[in-house]
Motif scaffolding. Structure first.
Motif, mmCIF file in Angstrom:
data_model
loop_
_atom_site.group_PDB
_atom_site.id
_atom_site.type_symbol
_atom_site.label_atom_id
_atom_site.label_comp_id
_atom_site.label_asym_id
_atom_site.label_seq_id
_atom_site.Cartn_x
_atom_site.Cartn_y
_atom_site.Cartn_z
ATOM 1 N N ARG A 158 -2.407 7.544 -10.023
ATOM 2 C CA ARG A 158 -2.081 7.337 -8.616
ATOM 3 C C ARG A 158 -3.101 8.094 -7.777
ATOM 4 N N ALA B 160 -4.188 9.634 -3.821
ATOM 5 C CA ALA B 160 -3.912 9.978 -2.424
ATOM 6 C C ALA B 160 -5.262 10.152 -1.732
ATOM 7 N N LEU C 181 -5.061 0.174 -5.626
ATOM 8 C CA LEU C 181 -5.860 0.716 -4.531
ATOM 9 C C LEU C 181 -7.313 0.287 -4.662
ATOM 10 N N GLU D 220 -3.707 7.083 2.794
ATOM 11 C CA GLU D 220 -3.254 6.029 1.890
ATOM 12 C C GLU D 220 -2.874 6.657 0.555
ATOM 13 N N GLU D 221 -1.776 6.172 -0.015
ATOM 14 C CA GLU D 221 -1.342 6.636 -1.326
ATOM 15 C C GLU D 221 -0.804 5.444 -2.103
ATOM 16 N N ARG D 222 -1.472 5.135 -3.231
ATOM 17 C CA ARG D 222 -1.114 3.937 -3.992
ATOM 18 C C ARG D 222 -1.443 4.153 -5.460
ATOM 19 N N PRO D 223 -0.916 3.300 -6.344
ATOM 20 C CA PRO D 223 -1.378 3.321 -7.733
ATOM 21 C C PRO D 223 -2.871 3.039 -7.781
ATOM 22 N N ALA E 168 5.543 3.086 4.621
ATOM 23 C CA ALA E 168 5.560 2.341 3.370
ATOM 24 C C ALA E 168 4.819 1.021 3.578
ATOM 25 N N ASP F 206 2.525 -1.411 -2.300
ATOM 26 C CA ASP F 206 3.141 -0.638 -3.374
ATOM 27 C C ASP F 206 2.973 0.861 -3.172
ATOM 28 N N GLY F 207 2.757 1.264 -1.916
ATOM 29 C CA GLY F 207 2.573 2.674 -1.638
ATOM 30 C C GLY F 207 2.810 2.976 -0.177
ATOM 31 N N ALA F 208 1.861 3.678 0.450
ATOM 32 C CA ALA F 208 1.986 4.046 1.854
ATOM 33 C C ALA F 208 0.608 4.040 2.490
#
Length: 340
Positions: free
Chosen positions: A225, A227, A243, A236-239, A308, A311-313
């Motif tokens: 993951r 950040a 990403l 942004e924070e995603r797998p 959100a 699949d993340g933020a």
């Protein structure tokens, strides 16, 4: 489901200066599960290292740290005495710093510094600490480990010193290892060896790993993951897989576009104009706004919240993957023109 190991909510780290306050970390929230690998990326000045230094309790004066919550294994770290924090930091939470040549004490041998960690946290005697030190140096790939215990840091190469730092960090089998630019100032071949070592140790021991780096390539190779930080905020924070396949924040997209691996060699490498804002030029609205090609004054002059998305933020009024992105940007621009 893995158990939650680390929770940081609304973390702020401020450094007062003459006439202004430098918001090095501005409302950061991060979470990490047992055994998970989190990559934290962004330009210098984005707040990556300071976030983890705040977790370790290593932000010095005049830095001011506050957070809604900062929990490790369910235990709130804020308010702990220095003695209570030392029982956690260095044992259950360990950190590898950027430059091993300045992190190791030049006045003491490698063996003394390793043994000190083992004595303080595990209570080992001199003989047991020496035997364990040799085992640790062997685990991190240092040849003739027993003979290296008498060496001083200046007698070792940069790569060897970094391996010593890793040995010290894993000496007490931490549940969380923070690696802050662990390949800084090392040549490419040694960088690959250090990253492979960290990956192997993480898998073998099942520990969680936070990898702080400027390199998107390293993150793609190591992290589960990601950040992305900019100007003290998570944007942004995603797998990792999604990403890299479809970035949602314009800053993430710009970082990926600037990777040499994505150049076909026919054009100049993509760049991001401008610099990360400091204490005196911090925008009132979107912090990335002055450098963003998608900037719309009517909307982007308002500070976006981390929300959100996919699949993340993402922290953006116009995420890249928004199907109606261009229509909304055009509508906001037209509304501003009418208002003017």
């Amino acid at each position: 489901m893995a158990a939650r190991l680390l929770e940081i909510e609304d973390l702020h780290v401020d450094f007062p200066t003459q006439g202004a306050v430098m918001h090095a970390v501005d409302g950061v929230g991060l979470a990490l599960d047992e055994g998970e690998v989190l990559g934290v990326v962004g330009e210098s000045g984005s707040g990556k290292s300071v976030t983890m230094l705040a977790l370790m309790g290593l932000v010095g004066f005049p830095g001011q740290v506050r957070a809604k919550a900062m929990r490790f294994a369910g235990r709130e770290l804020q308010g702990l005495s220095a003695r209570e924090r030392r029982r956690i930091v260095g044992k259950d939470v360990a950190m590898i710093f950027q430059d091993p040549t300045t992190s190791l004490n030049p006045c003491f041998t490698v063996g003394f510094q390793l043994a000190e960690t083992l004595r303080l946290h595990l209570g080992l005697g001199a003989r047991a600490a020496r035997e364990r030190s040799v085992e640790l140096l062997e685990q991190v790939g240092i040849p003739a480990a027993a003979s290296r215990l008498k060496d001083y840091p200046h007698q070792l190469s940069g790569g060897m010193n970094q391996r010593v730092m890793i040995a010290m960090a894993i000496a007490c089998s931490p549940r969380l290892l923070i690696a802050d630019e662990p390949t800084t100032a090392l040549d490419v071949t040694i960088q690959a060896q250090i990253l492979e070592l960290l990956r192997g140790l993480q898998r073998e021991r099942g520990m969680a790993l936070v990898l702080i780096t400027h390199s998107m390539g390293v993150v793609a190779e190591m992290a589960q993951r990601v950040a992305v930080m900019y100007a003290g905020q998570v944007v942004e924070e995603r797998p990792a897989a999604t990403l890299f396949a479809s970035p949602e924040h314009p800053y993430t997209a710009a970082l990926l576009a600037a990777m040499p691996e994505r150049s076909d060699g026919r054009d100049r490498l993509a760049t991001i104009a401008g610099v990360v804002p400091g204490a005196y030029d911090r925008p009132a609205g979107c912090l990335f706004g002055p450098r963003c090609r998608s900037f719309v004054p009517a909307r982007c002059s308002q500070r976006p919240a981390l929300r959100a998305w996919a699949d993340g933020a993402v922290r953006c009024h116009y995420p890249v993957g928004d199907a109606a992105r261009e229509e909304r940007r055009a509508a906001d621009g037209a509304a501003q023109a009418v208002a003017a």
